[in-house]
Design a protein around this motif. Structure first.
Motif, PDB file in Angstrom:
ATOM      1  N   ARG A 205       1.059  -1.061  -0.054  1.00 59.88           N
ATOM      2  CA  ARG A 205       0.073  -0.162   0.134  1.00 59.88           C
ATOM      3  C   ARG A 205       0.928   1.121   0.001  1.00 59.88           C
ATOM      4  O   ARG A 205       1.920   1.149   0.638  1.00 59.88           O
ATOM      5  N   ARG A 206       0.724   2.333  -0.640  1.00 59.10           N
ATOM      6  CA  ARG A 206       1.621   3.549  -0.826  1.00 59.10           C
ATOM      7  C   ARG A 206       1.545   3.917   0.354  1.00 59.10           C
ATOM      8  O   ARG A 206       0.640   4.136   1.249  1.00 59.10           O
ATOM      9  N   SER A 207       2.520   4.615   0.742  1.00 63.41           N
ATOM     10  CA  SER A 207       2.657   5.562   2.011  1.00 63.41           C
ATOM     11  C   SER A 207       3.415   6.654   1.633  1.00 63.41           C
ATOM     12  O   SER A 207       4.634   6.640   1.330  1.00 63.41           O
ATOM     13  N   PRO A 208       3.047   7.914   2.244  1.00 64.90           N
ATOM     14  CA  PRO A 208       3.807   9.087   2.142  1.00 64.90           C
ATOM     15  C   PRO A 208       5.187   8.823   2.973  1.00 64.90           C
ATOM     16  O   PRO A 208       6.046  10.058   2.358  1.00 64.90           O
ATOM     17  N   ILE A 209       5.421   8.220   3.658  1.00 69.30           N
ATOM     18  CA  ILE A 209       6.633   8.280   4.573  1.00 69.30           C
ATOM     19  C   ILE A 209       7.674   7.169   3.854  1.00 69.30           C
ATOM     20  O   ILE A 209       8.883   7.865   3.636  1.00 69.30           O
ATOM     21  N   THR A 210       7.337   6.141   3.297  1.00 71.03           N
ATOM     22  CA  THR A 210       8.336   5.096   3.103  1.00 71.03           C
ATOM     23  C   THR A 210       8.103   4.546   1.587  1.00 71.03           C
ATOM     24  O   THR A 210       8.840   3.954   1.043  1.00 71.03           O
TER      25      THR A 210
ATOM     26  N   ILE B 209       4.112   0.358   2.328  1.00 69.68           N
ATOM     27  CA  ILE B 209       4.205  -0.510   3.367  1.00 69.68           C
ATOM     28  C   ILE B 209       3.495  -1.908   3.067  1.00 69.68           C
ATOM     29  O   ILE B 209       2.568  -1.998   1.922  1.00 69.68           O
TER      30      ILE B 209
ATOM     31  N   ASP C 154      -2.652  -9.164  17.386  1.00 66.09           N
ATOM     32  CA  ASP C 154      -1.320  -9.034  18.237  1.00 66.09           C
ATOM     33  C   ASP C 154      -0.515 -10.083  18.115  1.00 66.09           C
ATOM     34  O   ASP C 154       0.687 -10.019  17.852  1.00 66.09           O
TER      35      ASP C 154
ATOM     36  N   LEU D  61       0.960 -10.415  14.535  1.00 63.93           N
ATOM     37  CA  LEU D  61       2.084  -9.311  14.473  1.00 63.93           C
ATOM     38  C   LEU D  61       3.434  -9.991  15.100  1.00 63.93           C
ATOM     39  O   LEU D  61       4.425  -9.887  14.685  1.00 63.93           O
TER      40      LEU D  61
ATOM     41  N   ARG E 114       6.806 -10.743  13.549  1.00 67.97           N
ATOM     42  CA  ARG E 114       8.106  -9.968  13.846  1.00 67.97           C
ATOM     43  C   ARG E 114       9.270 -11.185  14.156  1.00 67.97           C
ATOM     44  O   ARG E 114      10.405 -11.073  14.071  1.00 67.97           O
TER      45      ARG E 114
ATOM     46  N   SER F 230      11.960  -6.661   9.283  1.00 65.99           N
ATOM     47  CA  SER F 230      10.795  -5.895   9.955  1.00 65.99           C
ATOM     48  C   SER F 230      10.084  -5.096   8.937  1.00 65.99           C
ATOM     49  O   SER F 230       8.849  -4.884   9.134  1.00 65.99           O
ATOM     50  N   HIS F 231      10.745  -4.605   7.720  1.00 67.77           N
ATOM     51  CA  HIS F 231       9.859  -4.066   6.731  1.00 67.77           C
ATOM     52  C   HIS F 231       8.897  -5.260   5.969  1.00 67.77           C
ATOM     53  O   HIS F 231       7.773  -4.718   5.385  1.00 67.77           O
TER      54      HIS F 231
ATOM     55  N   PRO G 143       3.278  -6.827   8.468  1.00 66.78           N
ATOM     56  CA  PRO G 143       2.345  -5.995   8.117  1.00 66.78           C
ATOM     57  C   PRO G 143       2.032  -4.977   9.008  1.00 66.78           C
ATOM     58  O   PRO G 143       2.251  -4.960  10.214  1.00 66.78           O
ATOM     59  N   ALA G 144       1.966  -3.656   8.460  1.00 64.15           N
ATOM     60  CA  ALA G 144       1.645  -2.566   9.234  1.00 64.15           C
ATOM     61  C   ALA G 144       0.492  -2.586   9.514  1.00 64.15           C
ATOM     62  O   ALA G 144       0.084  -2.212  10.482  1.00 64.15           O
ATOM     63  N   VAL G 145      -0.755  -3.139   8.705  1.00 64.43           N
ATOM     64  CA  VAL G 145      -2.168  -3.124   8.950  1.00 64.43           C
ATOM     65  C   VAL G 145      -2.510  -4.544   8.459  1.00 64.43           C
ATOM     66  O   VAL G 145      -2.176  -4.960   7.657  1.00 64.43           O
TER      67      VAL G 145
END
Lengths: 81, 460
Positions: B393-398, B401, B422, B425, B429, B434-435, B438-440
Motif C-alpha cells: 500500500r502506498r505510504s507518504p513516508i516510505t 508498506i 497482536d 504481528l 516479527r 521488520s519491513h 504487515p503494518a496493517v
C-alpha cells in the motif's frame, strides 16, 4: 474519542509493537525524539488513515511532514471533515 | 516411426476395464465403450491432420473430444473457460488453427475458420479409429494480462511423470480435481484418470462447494488435487468433514506448512503431498514427507528431472517440459542448455529449499523487494488463520508498506480479533525482517481466487 487521543493511542500501540521506549509525549517533543523510525511512522500514518479515513500527508502535495508531536496531531485535527 | 508405435489416449481406453466413467454435475459418461462412440457427430475423419481449437463451454465434452482427437489431429489447442474472447484471433493465427470444435457453432459462422465441428451429447456410435500420428497438445499460460502464451507439449511429455510413477496400488482410483482440465494442473489429473484405468469426476464452476463435495462423496472420489487456495476454501467451508479421500495433492501455488497441516488434520488417513509443476516446466517433483519446501538433494539429476537454482530461481530440464512456445513472436522456452526458468524463487534454509514467491510477484516496500507469499506463510501459521493475502500500500513516508487481508477460521470469536491480530504481528516479527511485517492487518470474509485457482494478486 478525540482525534488527539486516537493519534496518541496509535503512537503508544506501535511503540509497544516495535519495542520502542517512548519518552513522555508532549506537543513540543520532536518526532525524531520519539524513537520512531520511518517504518514506524509509515505504520502510524496507515493505521490512522484506516481509523480516521484521512491521510493528511498525501491529501496536500505541499504539506511538510510535521516536526513535532503537536504538529503531527494538528495535521489530523485540521483536516476538513 | 510407424503409427502403431505412437502412444495415444485411446490405447488406455479398451473395453476390458468395466465401470469407468467421466462425469460432471449433470452427466455421467461410461468410458467402457468410448472408443466406439463419438462426441464429434462422427466427423473425426474430417479433423485428421488439422490444427484444432477446442473451444467448449464444459469440461466433459472437452475431455471426450481430447480422447477422440488425440492421435488424429495434428495439434489441438485447449481453451480454458476464462479465456478472454478478444485474444482468440491472435491465438488462431499463432497456432495455425484450421478447425474448431465447439458447442456454439453459430458463433463461428463468420470466423474465417474453414471447418467447424459441433461437439454434442449424448454420444453417437462410431467405428473405432486407428492412431495416425502423435498429436501436439497446445496449452495456454495462465498469466493475467495480455494474450496468453501458447505452450507446446506432446502426450509423452505430459504423461512422463504418470508413467514414471507406475500404476496406483489397490483398486482403480476415482480421480477429481478442483482445477479445470484445460489447464495444466487439471489436465494432469484427467490424464492420470485415463492412464490409471480409473474414473474421473469433473468440477463445475457454477456449483456450490458443499454440492461439489457431496458429488465427490457420492462418486467415491479417492484421489483429488487442487491449489492451496482451493484447499483453504474447502477447509473453511465446513464441507471437509463429510469427505474422506485417500490421496490429497496440492500444486499450482506454494503449499505452506499451515495448509499441509490443515489437510492432514482434516483427512487423517489420507496421503497428503504437494507437487511442483507448471505449464512450461512440466511436472518437476512430488513432496510426500508432509513438510513445505523440498529436500535440497532434489537438485541435480533425479529420475530424469534435472534441477538447479540460478539467481534464486528454480530451473528444470527434463523430457516432461514443454518443447516450445508457439506463435509468430514466440520466444525461446528454454535456455541454451535446455533448462526452463520457472520464475519460482527458492531459498535454501538448512537442508531444504523453500519457495518464497514468483519473480514477477515481488512487491516494493520502501525500495526493498518483498515476496507477498513469504509474509502470507508467516501469517498462515497462526492456528486461527485460514487464508491471507499480503500486498503493498502506498505510504507518504516510505513509499510503500505491507498490508495484509486475513480470513479467520470458521467460528472464531470476533471479540478475540484484537488479540489474534497482536499474536499474528508478534509471530511475523519473530520470523520476518521488520519491513516485511504487515503494518496493517484487516480481517475479511473472502479473498478473490482466479479461475485458475490461484489467489488473485491485483497489485503484483
Amino acid at each position: 474519542m478525540s482525534v488527539r487521543l486516537k493519534v496518541i493511542e496509535a503512537i503508544k500501540q506501535i511503540a509497544k509493537e516495535q519495542h520502542v521506549t517512548l519518552p513522555e509525549l508532549s506537543d513540543e517533543l520532536s518526532l525524531h525524539e520519539t524513537g520512531f523510525d520511518s517504518l514506524a511512522f509509515a505504520i502510524l500514518v496507515a493505521r490512522l488513515e484506516d481509523e480516521t479515513g484521512v491521510d493528511p500527508f498525501t491529501i496536500s502535495e505541499d504539506a511538510a511532514f510535521p516536526a513535532t508531536v503537536g504538529d503531527f496531531v494538528r495535521a489530523y485535527e485540521n483536516v476538513p471533515a | 516411426m510407424s503409427p502403431r508405435e505412437i502412444f495415444a489416449l485411446r490405447d488406455h481406453l479398451g473395453a476390458e476395464l468395466k465401470g469407468r466413467t467421466l462425469s460432471d454435475a449433470h452427466v455421467s459418461v461410461s468410458l467402457t465403450d468410448i472408443l466406439s462412440q463419438t462426441v464429434l457427430g462422427g466427423r473425426l475423419r474430417q479433423l485428421s491432420g488439422r490444427a484444432v481449437l477446442l473451444k467448449l463451454s464444459d469440461q466433459l465434452r472437452s475431455g471426450l473430444a481430447m480422447i477422440e482427437l488425440d492421435g488424429i489431429a495434428r495439434r489441438m489447442l485447449l481453451c480454458p473457460p476464462d479465456l478472454n474472447p478478444a485474444h482468440l484471433d491472435a491465438l488462431i493465427a499463432d497456432a495455425g488453427i484450421d478447425a474448431v470444435v465447439t458447442d456454439e457453432p453459430a458463433r463461428w459462422t463468420d470466423s474465417g475458420v474453414a471447418l467447424i465441428v459441433t461437439a454434442q451429447l449424448p454420444l453417437a456410435s462410431a467405428s473405432p479409429v486407428q492412431t495416425e500420428r502423435a498429436t501436439e497438445w497446445l496449452m495456454l499460460t495462465s498469466g493475467t494480462s495480455g494474450v496468453p502464451k501458447i505452450v507446446g507439449h506432446t502426450l509423452e511429455a505430459l504423461t512422463g511423470a504418470i508413467v514414471a510413477e507406475g500404476p496406483a496400488r489397490g483398486p482403480a482410483p476415482v480421480w477429481a480435481t478442483f482445477y479445470d482440465i484445460r489447464r495444466y494442473g487439471g489436465l494432469q489429473i484427467f490424464l492420470r484418470a485415463i492412464l490409471s484405468g480409473g474414473s474421473m469426476v469433473l468440477s463445475d464452476p457454477h456449483e456450490a462447494l458443499a454440492d461439489h463435495v457431496a458429488r465427490l462423496n457420492a462418486r467415491a472420489v479417492s484421489h483429488i488435487s487442487g491449489t492451496p487456495s482451493h484447499w483453504r476454501k474447502l477447509l473453511m467451508s465446513g464441507s471437509a468433514a463429510q469427505f474422506a479421500p485417500r490421496y490429497v495433492r496440492l500444486s499450482g501455488e506454494i503449499a505452506d506448512q499451515a495448509v499441509l497441516d490443515g489437510l492432514k488434520a482434516a483427512f487423517p488417513p489420507a496421503s497428503v503431498g504437494h507437487a511442483y509443476a507448471s505449464t512450461e516446466a512440466g511436472v518437476g517433483f512430488a513432496v510426500n514427507d508432509g513438510l513445505e519446501g523440498f529436500p535440497a538433494d532434489y537438485l541435480g539429476n533425479r529420475n530424469g528431472v534435472e534441477m538447479k537454482v540460478v539467481d534464486g530461481s528454480l530451473r528444470i530440464r527434463s523430457t516432461r517440459t514443454a518443447h516450445a512456445y508457439i506463435g509468430r513472436n514466440a520466444t525461446a522456452l528454454t535456455d541454451g542448455d535446455g533448462f526452463v526458468d520457472s520464475g519460482d524463487m527458492v531459498e535454501l534454509r538448512g537442508d531444504r529449499y523453500y519457495f518464497v514467491g514468483r519473480r514477477g510477484g515481488i512487491i516494493n516496500i520502501g525500495g526493498l523487494k518483498v515476496h507477498p507469499e513469504e509474509i502470507e506463510a508467516a501469517i498462515n501459521r497462526h492456528p486461527d488463520v485460514r487464508m491471507s493475502r499480503a500486498k503493498s500500500r502506498r505510504s507518504p513516508i516510505t513509499g510503500g508498506i505491507v498490508v495484509a487481508d486475513v480470513i479467520l477460521a470458521d467460528g472464531t470469536d470476533p471479540t478475540r480479533a484484537k488479540e489474534i491480530r497482536d499474536q499474528i504481528l508478534d509471530q511475523c516479527r519473530a520470523q520476518l525482517a521488520s519491513h516485511k511485517v504487515p503494518a496493517v492487518i484487516r480481517f475479511v470474509e473472502t479473498l478473490d481466487v482466479t479461475p485458475a485457482g490461484k489467489l488473485a494478486r491485483t497489485d503484483a
